[in-house]
Design a protein around this motif. Structure first.
Motif, PDB file in Angstrom:
ATOM      1  N   ALA A 261     -14.272  73.914 -36.329  1.00 25.77           N
ATOM      2  CA  ALA A 261     -14.485  72.835 -37.303  1.00 25.77           C
ATOM      3  C   ALA A 261     -15.267  71.677 -36.703  1.00 25.77           C
ATOM      4  O   ALA A 261     -15.940  70.938 -37.423  1.00 25.77           O
ATOM      5  N   CYS A 262     -15.188  71.534 -35.371  1.00 28.89           N
ATOM      6  CA  CYS A 262     -15.860  70.405 -34.714  1.00 28.89           C
ATOM      7  C   CYS A 262     -17.248  70.764 -34.185  1.00 28.89           C
ATOM      8  O   CYS A 262     -17.896  69.924 -33.557  1.00 28.89           O
ATOM      9  N   GLY A 263     -17.688  71.994 -34.423  1.00 30.59           N
ATOM     10  CA  GLY A 263     -19.037  72.360 -34.035  1.00 30.59           C
ATOM     11  C   GLY A 263     -19.169  73.030 -32.688  1.00 30.59           C
ATOM     12  O   GLY A 263     -20.295  73.262 -32.220  1.00 30.59           O
ATOM     13  N   PHE A 264     -18.045  73.364 -32.036  1.00 27.45           N
ATOM     14  CA  PHE A 264     -18.115  74.078 -30.759  1.00 27.45           C
ATOM     15  C   PHE A 264     -18.261  75.571 -31.017  1.00 27.45           C
ATOM     16  O   PHE A 264     -17.818  76.084 -32.044  1.00 27.45           O
ATOM     17  N   HIS A 265     -18.861  76.275 -30.056  1.00 26.03           N
ATOM     18  CA  HIS A 265     -19.100  77.709 -30.240  1.00 26.03           C
ATOM     19  C   HIS A 265     -17.791  78.484 -30.343  1.00 26.03           C
ATOM     20  O   HIS A 265     -17.645  79.390 -31.158  1.00 26.03           O
ATOM     21  N   ASP A 266     -16.836  78.127 -29.477  1.00 23.56           N
ATOM     22  CA  ASP A 266     -15.540  78.796 -29.451  1.00 23.56           C
ATOM     23  C   ASP A 266     -14.549  77.881 -28.741  1.00 23.56           C
ATOM     24  O   ASP A 266     -14.872  76.743 -28.374  1.00 23.56           O
ATOM     25  N   GLN A 267     -13.351  78.389 -28.517  1.00 25.57           N
ATOM     26  CA  GLN A 267     -12.314  77.548 -27.920  1.00 25.57           C
ATOM     27  C   GLN A 267     -12.621  77.197 -26.478  1.00 25.57           C
ATOM     28  O   GLN A 267     -12.325  76.088 -26.025  1.00 25.57           O
ATOM     29  N   SER A 268     -13.223  78.119 -25.723  1.00 29.57           N
ATOM     30  CA  SER A 268     -13.554  77.826 -24.324  1.00 29.57           C
ATOM     31  C   SER A 268     -14.611  76.736 -24.224  1.00 29.57           C
ATOM     32  O   SER A 268     -14.596  75.920 -23.303  1.00 29.57           O
ATOM     33  N   HIS A 269     -15.526  76.714 -25.192  1.00 31.91           N
ATOM     34  CA  HIS A 269     -16.551  75.665 -25.241  1.00 31.91           C
ATOM     35  C   HIS A 269     -15.891  74.305 -25.481  1.00 31.91           C
ATOM     36  O   HIS A 269     -16.225  73.300 -24.823  1.00 31.91           O
ATOM     37  N   LEU A 270     -14.927  74.259 -26.387  1.00 30.86           N
ATOM     38  CA  LEU A 270     -14.145  73.041 -26.623  1.00 30.86           C
ATOM     39  C   LEU A 270     -13.385  72.648 -25.365  1.00 30.86           C
ATOM     40  O   LEU A 270     -13.390  71.470 -24.968  1.00 30.86           O
ATOM     41  N   ASN A 271     -12.707  73.617 -24.736  1.00 31.79           N
ATOM     42  CA  ASN A 271     -11.910  73.329 -23.548  1.00 31.79           C
ATOM     43  C   ASN A 271     -12.744  72.660 -22.460  1.00 31.79           C
ATOM     44  O   ASN A 271     -12.316  71.679 -21.837  1.00 31.79           O
ATOM     45  N   ARG A 272     -13.928  73.195 -22.222  1.00 30.73           N
ATOM     46  CA  ARG A 272     -14.775  72.702 -21.139  1.00 30.73           C
ATOM     47  C   ARG A 272     -15.154  71.238 -21.350  1.00 30.73           C
ATOM     48  O   ARG A 272     -14.990  70.407 -20.457  1.00 30.73           O
TER      49      ARG A 272
END
Length: 291
Positions: A261-272
């Motif tokens: 929802a925030c525009g990140f590719h996936d959860q790992s992208h958000l995590n980083r």
């Protein structure tokens, strides 16, 4: 047998280093909600980022070095760190053993509301010109405020210490630059791009499209946006996405849903990106608000 002790000491030191990496976020409900942090780090290296709120922190142990307002600064034990809202900064340890600190992140409108309630001649949010302040009585007051917010549920006491601390901090260490001076100094086209990224952080938009929106060339947009706001448009978009992610996490959304929802590719992208900005993973941040 005599040579075994140093090895054990090294193992104990390693365990202490691992245990020193912690960050606990809480939300004080005073003034509509102020985010608080109690953290200790050794290897954490914050990338350049910004917060929608101010950073007001006290170094409890060790020392931190960080970038703010175009130069590097050193904050030793018992000093106060001040970063204005939306001001680009980073941070890492200045000592081998890391650093620990407590901080709060009041929003500009929270400072402004106190100014208004006090009927002061200066209106709007304050500006803190010094990145590091050496003021023992102010540091002691901040520590007392953090301890009160952690331990007491007396609303009158909590509100009193928050108001008193913010008023004293403004009186002793701030100047007034008018409402959002950085944006006022920016060319209207750059302000328009910033506003779009703030309002639509999850938008999949290209540099060319932003340039068309601003009526500027892509090269000029990148150069002037970074000069004005401290980050190029893409990096600023990432910060806007992290801010949106924080809000959705506090609302209890699932992390994968938050990432997408925030525009990140996936959860790992958000995590980083979340870890580089906040010092904790999204999962660790979520636990602080779901206890």
């Amino acid at each position: 047998m005599e040579q075994a002790a140093p090895k054990a000491d090294k193992q104990d030191s390693a365990r202490q280093r691992n245990n020193s990496e912690k960050a606990e976020f809480t939300l004080a409900q005073e003034l509509g909600g102020i985010e608080l942090l109690d953290a200790s780090y050794q290897k954490q290296n914050f990338s350049r980022h910004s917060h929608e709120g101010y950073t007001v922190g006290v170094i409890d142990t060790g020392a931190q070095k960080f970038f703010r307002t175009g130069s590097n600064h050193l904050a030793p034990q018992n000093s106060i760190i001040l970063v204005n809202a939306d001001e680009v900064h980073n941070g890492c340890s200045a000592t081998e053993n890391g650093w620990s600190y407590r901080a709060m992140y009041p929003l500009p409108e929270q400072f402004a509301s106190i100014n208004q309630e006090l009927g002061l001649a200066s209106t709007g949010a304050p500006y803190f010109p010094d990145a590091v302040v050496h003021d023992k009585s102010m540091a002691d007051m901040l520590r007392m405020t953090f301890q009160t917010l952690k331990e007491s549920d007396n609303r009158l006491l909590r509100e009193s210490v928050v108001y008193s601390t913010m008023i004293k901090l403004m009186a002793r260490h701030s100047t007034h630059r008018g409402e959002n001076q950085t944006q006022a100094l920016a060319q209207p086209q750059l302000a328009l791009v910033k506003q779009f990224l703030d309002d639509h952080p999850n938008a999949d938009i290209s540099l060319e499209e932003l340039a068309v929106l601003a009526g500027l060339s892509p090269f000029y947009l990148i150069k002037q946006f970074q000069r004005t706001f401290g980050l190029p448009p893409h990096a600023y978009q990432i910060q806007a996405r992290v801010r949106l992610a924080k809000k959705r996490i506090r609302n209890g959304d699932k992390l994968l849903d938050v990432a997408l929802a925030c525009g990140f590719h996936d959860q790992s992208h958000l995590n980083r990106h979340f870890k580089r900005t906040m010092g904790v993973t999204p999962g660790q941040y979520a636990k602080e608000f779901t206890r």
